[in-house]
Design a protein around this motif. Structure first.
Motif, mmCIF file in Angstrom:
data_model
loop_
_atom_site.group_PDB
_atom_site.id
_atom_site.type_symbol
_atom_site.label_atom_id
_atom_site.label_comp_id
_atom_site.label_asym_id
_atom_site.label_seq_id
_atom_site.Cartn_x
_atom_site.Cartn_y
_atom_site.Cartn_z
ATOM 1 N N THR A 1 44.730 34.590 26.341
ATOM 2 C CA THR A 1 45.843 34.143 27.192
ATOM 3 C C THR A 1 45.492 34.280 28.673
ATOM 4 O OG1 THR A 1 46.912 36.322 27.008
ATOM 5 C CG2 THR A 1 47.630 34.609 25.474
ATOM 6 N N ALA A 2 44.712 35.304 29.017
ATOM 7 C CA ALA A 2 44.246 35.437 30.402
ATOM 8 C C ALA A 2 43.361 34.249 30.771
ATOM 9 C CB ALA A 2 43.495 36.750 30.584
ATOM 10 N N ALA A 3 42.514 33.818 29.832
ATOM 11 C CA ALA A 3 41.633 32.672 30.085
ATOM 12 C C ALA A 3 42.439 31.379 30.216
ATOM 13 C CB ALA A 3 40.612 32.549 28.959
ATOM 14 N N ILE A 4 43.503 31.237 29.420
ATOM 15 C CA ILE A 4 44.371 30.051 29.549
ATOM 16 C C ILE A 4 45.013 30.022 30.933
ATOM 17 C CG2 ILE A 4 46.464 28.933 28.683
ATOM 18 C CD1 ILE A 4 45.735 30.062 25.898
ATOM 19 N N ALA A 5 45.463 31.181 31.393
ATOM 20 C CA ALA A 5 46.008 31.262 32.757
ATOM 21 C C ALA A 5 44.924 30.910 33.777
ATOM 22 C CB ALA A 5 46.548 32.663 33.025
ATOM 23 N N GLY A 6 43.675 31.316 33.507
ATOM 24 C CA GLY A 6 42.561 30.967 34.381
ATOM 25 C C GLY A 6 42.341 29.468 34.435
ATOM 26 N N LEU A 7 42.492 28.800 33.297
ATOM 27 C CA LEU A 7 42.393 27.335 33.256
ATOM 28 C C LEU A 7 43.446 26.704 34.156
ATOM 29 C CD1 LEU A 7 41.806 24.479 32.046
ATOM 30 C CD2 LEU A 7 43.295 25.128 30.124
ATOM 31 N N VAL A 8 44.686 27.175 34.044
ATOM 32 C CA VAL A 8 45.791 26.581 34.805
ATOM 33 C C VAL A 8 45.605 26.797 36.304
ATOM 34 C CG1 VAL A 8 48.276 26.652 35.232
ATOM 35 C CG2 VAL A 8 47.418 26.790 32.894
ATOM 36 N N ILE A 9 45.282 28.021 36.708
ATOM 37 C CA ILE A 9 45.191 28.304 38.141
ATOM 38 C C ILE A 9 43.959 27.654 38.761
ATOM 39 C CG2 ILE A 9 43.892 30.493 38.003
ATOM 40 C CD1 ILE A 9 45.820 31.560 40.178
ATOM 41 N N THR A 10 42.860 27.569 38.006
ATOM 42 C CA THR A 10 41.654 26.910 38.526
ATOM 43 C C THR A 10 41.905 25.422 38.696
ATOM 44 O OG1 THR A 10 40.251 28.551 37.441
ATOM 45 C CG2 THR A 10 39.190 26.510 38.139
ATOM 46 N N SER A 11 42.611 24.831 37.719
ATOM 47 C CA SER A 11 42.957 23.419 37.814
ATOM 48 C C SER A 11 43.937 23.175 38.953
ATOM 49 C CB SER A 11 43.558 22.955 36.486
ATOM 50 O OG SER A 11 44.009 21.628 36.575
ATOM 51 N N ARG A 12 44.871 24.094 39.134
ATOM 52 C CA ARG A 12 45.860 23.950 40.192
ATOM 53 C C ARG A 12 45.204 23.987 41.578
ATOM 54 N NH1 ARG A 12 50.754 21.771 40.978
ATOM 55 N NH2 ARG A 12 51.693 22.606 42.864
ATOM 56 N N LEU A 13 44.277 24.923 41.757
ATOM 57 C CA LEU A 13 43.599 25.086 43.049
ATOM 58 C C LEU A 13 42.411 24.154 43.200
ATOM 59 C CD1 LEU A 13 43.597 29.005 43.213
ATOM 60 C CD2 LEU A 13 45.189 27.442 44.356
ATOM 61 N N MET A 14 41.949 23.604 42.067
ATOM 62 C CA MET A 14 40.737 22.776 42.016
ATOM 63 C C MET A 14 39.532 23.511 42.584
ATOM 64 S SD MET A 14 40.961 20.059 40.310
ATOM 65 C CE MET A 14 39.685 18.911 40.817
ATOM 66 N N SER A 15 39.470 24.799 42.294
ATOM 67 C CA SER A 15 38.305 25.614 42.653
ATOM 68 C C SER A 15 38.340 26.903 41.841
ATOM 69 C CB SER A 15 38.295 25.946 44.160
ATOM 70 O OG SER A 15 39.365 26.811 44.487
ATOM 71 N N GLY A 16 37.150 27.418 41.566
ATOM 72 C CA GLY A 16 37.053 28.690 40.862
ATOM 73 C C GLY A 16 37.056 29.832 41.860
ATOM 74 N N GLN A 17 38.067 30.674 41.798
ATOM 75 C CA GLN A 17 38.253 31.748 42.786
ATOM 76 C C GLN A 17 37.908 33.097 42.150
ATOM 77 O OE1 GLN A 17 39.233 31.389 45.985
ATOM 78 N NE2 GLN A 17 39.596 29.187 45.920
ATOM 79 N N PRO A 18 36.797 33.723 42.546
ATOM 80 C CA PRO A 18 36.416 35.002 41.925
ATOM 81 C C PRO A 18 37.383 36.144 42.231
ATOM 82 C CG PRO A 18 35.015 34.529 43.827
ATOM 83 C CD PRO A 18 35.827 33.293 43.574
ATOM 84 N N ASN A 19 38.177 35.998 43.295
ATOM 85 C CA ASN A 19 39.132 37.050 43.663
ATOM 86 C C ASN A 19 40.550 36.731 43.204
ATOM 87 O OD1 ASN A 19 37.440 38.951 45.075
ATOM 88 N ND2 ASN A 19 37.226 37.403 46.687
ATOM 89 N N ALA A 20 40.696 35.704 42.360
ATOM 90 C CA ALA A 20 42.024 35.365 41.857
ATOM 91 C C ALA A 20 42.524 36.463 40.918
ATOM 92 C CB ALA A 20 41.977 34.027 41.116
ATOM 93 N N GLY A 21 43.832 36.557 40.810
ATOM 94 C CA GLY A 21 44.417 37.453 39.822
ATOM 95 C C GLY A 21 44.543 38.903 40.233
ATOM 96 N N VAL A 22 44.335 39.208 41.501
ATOM 97 C CA VAL A 22 44.461 40.602 41.948
ATOM 98 C C VAL A 22 45.923 41.034 41.793
ATOM 99 C CG1 VAL A 22 44.283 42.185 43.900
ATOM 100 C CG2 VAL A 22 42.535 40.423 43.548
ATOM 101 N N GLY A 23 46.159 42.087 41.053
ATOM 102 C CA GLY A 23 47.501 42.597 40.834
ATOM 103 C C GLY A 23 48.283 41.880 39.749
ATOM 104 N N PHE A 24 47.697 40.854 39.126
ATOM 105 C CA PHE A 24 48.422 40.100 38.101
ATOM 106 C C PHE A 24 48.715 40.948 36.869
ATOM 107 C CE2 PHE A 24 47.714 35.321 39.098
ATOM 108 C CZ PHE A 24 48.082 35.535 40.401
ATOM 109 N N GLU A 25 47.833 41.924 36.594
ATOM 110 C CA GLU A 25 48.074 42.784 35.433
ATOM 111 C C GLU A 25 49.378 43.575 35.603
ATOM 112 O OE1 GLU A 25 45.533 44.632 38.478
ATOM 113 O OE2 GLU A 25 45.214 42.871 37.193
ATOM 114 N N LEU A 26 49.673 43.981 36.842
ATOM 115 C CA LEU A 26 50.905 44.727 37.100
ATOM 116 C C LEU A 26 52.132 43.829 36.945
ATOM 117 C CD1 LEU A 26 49.815 46.878 40.183
ATOM 118 C CD2 LEU A 26 49.800 47.491 37.757
ATOM 119 N N ASP A 27 52.021 42.582 37.404
ATOM 120 C CA ASP A 27 53.132 41.645 37.242
ATOM 121 C C ASP A 27 53.365 41.330 35.765
ATOM 122 O OD1 ASP A 27 53.706 41.483 39.918
ATOM 123 O OD2 ASP A 27 52.524 39.682 40.269
#
Length: 326
Positions: A234-260
């Motif tokens: 499910t984390a990877a599916i979220a990675g698909l959505v956010i990478t597609s949304r931004l149209m770039s692979g962001q290595p620093n994406a998702g900071v603090g998402f585990e807490l949310d």
């Protein structure tokens, strides 16, 4: 006549019994909280109820909500997964890097999802078969996943993705935005798993009393491995959505998402100690968190103060959860 006279009283009693059963479900208080916060934000800010803002709200919620499905499974079994944010970033950057290297988008997506599943299985092996505490294992792999993502990208975003890849983050189907559709699809699968399969019953049993479940002949280790594999997926599916949304692979994406994600599960009525919760409650919790964030942003509240408010609400939700289970 006596039969007719007793009918209203019987109907009232039946309604009261149904309401009492409804109040005992994990989703009751989260729904009350969601409605209360939603109405409050609508009264405070005129822009809150606009169609554009509501679509934007659900779109923003979708990323955390997807991650929270896997987190729900982990918490339901008495565990936790702190690595989901970095795993999301790692999976997204792998997809982006492969597409830039001329790998077909469909194959790149599959491989990126497999990276997330493999990382989740890696967590599961240590937790299920080595008997290590989930919080320690996933805290360690949180750093590993983040480091691997930074090594893979050199610390820079990966851009230049094919235009058709934008469909998953910016496209629509039947007039509904794809991130929202993907979110609902993930929740539908999670609901079927927990509510209509033997696996779901076993996961509740593991969280309720792991030792008793093991003694009843259920292979607890296998189900824990499955849970963390699904959390990574499910984390990877979220990675698909956010990478597609931004149209770039962001290595620093998702900071603090585990807490949310943890906040969404707890706000959704799940017991942090395991054994109690509903997948629909997690969706309500994610929406509650999204409504709160969106409303506070519209009001111009400082992000620092928003963190304080969010933390206090999570503490209150945990307190209510503990009171209801004691």
């Amino acid at each position: 006549m006596s039969q007719l006279a007793s009918t209203p009283g019987t109907a009232r009693q039946s309604l009261n019994m149904r309401l009492a059963r409804w109040r005992r479900t994990p989703i009751f208080y989260p729904l009350i909280g969601l409605v209360t916060v939603f109405v409050a934000m609508a009264l405070i800010n005129d822009n809150f109820l606009t169609l554009g803002n509501q679509i934007n709200l659900v779109r923003q919620v979708s990323i955390i909500a997807i991650i929270a499905v896997g987190m729900s499974l982990a918490i339901l079994t008495g565990g936790i997964d702190l690595s989901v944010g970095p795993v999301m970033a790692l999976s997204g950057t792998v997809m982006a890097g492969l597409m830039v290297a001329s790998v077909p988008p469909s194959l790149a997506i599959i491989l990126g999802l497999l990276v997330g599943a493999a990382f989740g299985a890696f967590n599961g092996l240590f937790i299920a078969f080595a008997g290590m505490p989930p919080i320690i294992v996933t805290l360690a792999t949180m750093g590993i996943a983040r480091g691997l993502g930074l090594i893979y990208t050199g610390g820079y975003p990966i851009s230049g993705l094919p235009s058709e890849f934008a469909f998953f983050g910016r496209g629509t189907l039947a007039g509904i935005e794809m991130p929202i559709l993907i979110m609902f699809a993930v929740y539908a699968l999670g609901y079927v798993l927990l509510s209509h399969t033997a696996t779901g019953r076993y996961l509740y049993a593991i969280g309720g009393n792991e030792e008793a479940t093991r003694l009843s002949g259920i292979r607890v280790s296998r189900y824990k491995l499955l849970v963390y594999t699904l959390s990574g997926t499910t984390a990877a599916i979220a990675g698909l959505v956010i990478t597609s949304r931004l149209m770039s692979g962001q290595p620093n994406a998702g900071v603090g998402f585990e807490l949310d994600a943890i906040a969404a599960v707890v706000l959704g009525g799940a017991a942090i100690t395991g054994g109690r919760g509903m997948i629909l409650g997690t969706l309500v919790g994610a929406l509650l968190l999204g409504v709160l964030n969106n409303g506070l942003n519209l009001m111009g509240v400082s992000p620092y103060l928003q963190n304080v408010v969010k933390g206090l609400i999570i503490l209150l939700a945990i307190y209510i959860s503990r009171k209801r289970t004691t």
